[in-house]
Design a protein around this motif. Structure first.
Motif, mmCIF file in Angstrom:
data_model
loop_
_atom_site.group_PDB
_atom_site.id
_atom_site.type_symbol
_atom_site.label_atom_id
_atom_site.label_comp_id
_atom_site.label_asym_id
_atom_site.label_seq_id
_atom_site.Cartn_x
_atom_site.Cartn_y
_atom_site.Cartn_z
ATOM 1 N N LEU A 57 0.705 -1.204 -0.116
ATOM 2 C CA LEU A 57 0.120 -0.139 -0.081
ATOM 3 C C LEU A 57 1.166 1.307 0.077
ATOM 4 N N THR A 114 -4.789 3.326 -3.014
ATOM 5 C CA THR A 114 -5.021 2.573 -1.717
ATOM 6 C C THR A 114 -6.092 2.393 -1.258
ATOM 7 N N LEU A 168 -8.100 -1.471 -1.304
ATOM 8 C CA LEU A 168 -8.696 -2.083 -0.098
ATOM 9 C C LEU A 168 -9.978 -2.229 -0.331
ATOM 10 N N VAL A 171 -1.707 -5.771 7.255
ATOM 11 C CA VAL A 171 -1.160 -4.636 6.293
ATOM 12 C C VAL A 171 0.406 -4.437 6.886
ATOM 13 N N GLU A 222 1.780 1.044 7.507
ATOM 14 C CA GLU A 222 0.497 1.141 6.434
ATOM 15 C C GLU A 222 -0.766 1.089 7.180
ATOM 16 N N ILE A 227 -4.307 2.224 7.777
ATOM 17 C CA ILE A 227 -5.374 2.552 7.009
ATOM 18 C C ILE A 227 -6.605 3.201 7.651
#
Ligand SMILES: C[S@@+](CC[C@H](N)C(=O)[O-])C[C@H]1O[C@@H](n2cnc3c(N)ncnc32)[C@H](O)[C@@H]1O
Length: 288
Positions: free
Chosen positions: A223, A231, A235, A250, A254, A256
């Motif tokens: 990512l 990204t 996802l 991840v 990273e 998220i």
């Protein structure tokens, strides 16, 4: 001629756009030396003298695209990279999943597998778990956009830093799950692991086919190469291939959490799909 003299700004911009088009990877102008170093040997092999000439080749000849992708992707990886992830998988995920899904086969996706160290790390953990828990079974689907690096994963032959690291951290498992390969201390993964693995080329920006509903997805250290838009796309696509109870893992850098996605934070590096989003997503997908 920009082959020897370096990349002109215009050709660099066009190359960066081409990288993004084929891989989603967002490069900046600061990567020009890296790009030059990676493309030059291929240009030499094709007897193309300028970067613009190579750019034209990639744009006009579809057969060159896979080579271009191999060159612009970064495939660094290690066995048992980020140890706390593997502690979580071994001590929490596997026991809980097998308690909750007796008799089912665990389906794992290593979604940016590179040369395969991640997927064989998982296979070793599963073998150990199966030895202590009869009836447990697993299957690993491993994908990457680079065909060349997938061939390394398929061969399962390792040397250098990969071997040094695993010999230091897991000497007993090296004896059990590898055999010597070549004269320079290399290792080859045994077939007992390989038989649980299938490998396929796949671009994370598009839906995985067929949709397998994985229980555990590794989407690590890839990512970081995408901008926010890509990204979120990656996802979203991954979520469509996850079972309702699945976990997404991840990379260390990273997080998220701030993104517009259907994932819920479980703990650092570990996510699950919010249940309401899961059903909405999958219903929408079915209606399309
Ligand atoms: C740094 S490696 C990560 C390997 C492993 N997951 C780990 O964490 O050690 C990143 C991998 O992502 C792959 N990759 C880059 N863009 C991709 C895309 N759009 N779709 C699928 N794989 C991609 C690269 O080819 C590379 O092998």
């Amino acid at each position: 001629m920009d082959g020897g003299a370096g990349l002109s700004p215009a050709t660099l911009t066009a190359l960066i756009a081409l990288v993004r088009k084929h891989t989603g990877i967002a490069m900046t102008e600061r990567k020009s030396v890296l790009l030059e170093g990676r493309l030059r040997p291929r240009m030499r092999a094709l007897q193309i003298e300028s970067y613009q000439g190579y750019l034209d080749k990639v744009e006009q000849d579809r057969a060159e695209v896979p080579h271009f992708i191999d060159l612009v992707t970064t495939n660094d990886t290690l066995f048992f990279r980020t140890p706390q992830v593997w502690t979580y998988v071994e001590k929490e995920f596997l026991p809980q999943w097998s308690r909750e899904h007796p008799g089912k086969r665990l389906k794992i996706w290593s979604a940016a597998a590179a040369s395969g160290e991640e997927l064989y790390s998982m296979a070793m953990l599963c073998e150990e778990f199966a030895a202590a828990n009869p009836g447990f079974s697993y299957q690993i689907h491993a994908t990457d956009i680079s065909r060349q690096i997938l061939e390394v994963a398929r061969a399962g032959k390792y040397g250098g830093r990969s071997v040094e690291k695993i010999q230091a951290t897991h000497p007993d498992w090296v004896k059990k799950y590898f055999r010597p390969s070549g004269d320079s201390g290399g290792l080859q993964v045994v077939d007992a692991l390989k038989k649980h693995v299938e490998l396929a080329q796949h671009n994370l920006l598009v839906p995985l086919k067929p949709n397998k509903q994985f229980d555990l997805v590794f989407l690590r250290n890839v990512l970081i190469y995408f901008d926010q838009e890509h990204t979120e796309t990656v996802l979203r696509q991954a979520a469509l291939s996850m079972a309702p109870h699945a976990r997404l893992i991840v990379g260390e850098s990273e997080s998220i959490s701030g993104l517009n996605t259907a994932y819920q934070f479980v703990r650092p590096m570990i996510y699950q799909i919010e249940q309401a989003d899961y059903h909405a997503n999958n219903n929408n997908q079915r209606e399309q």
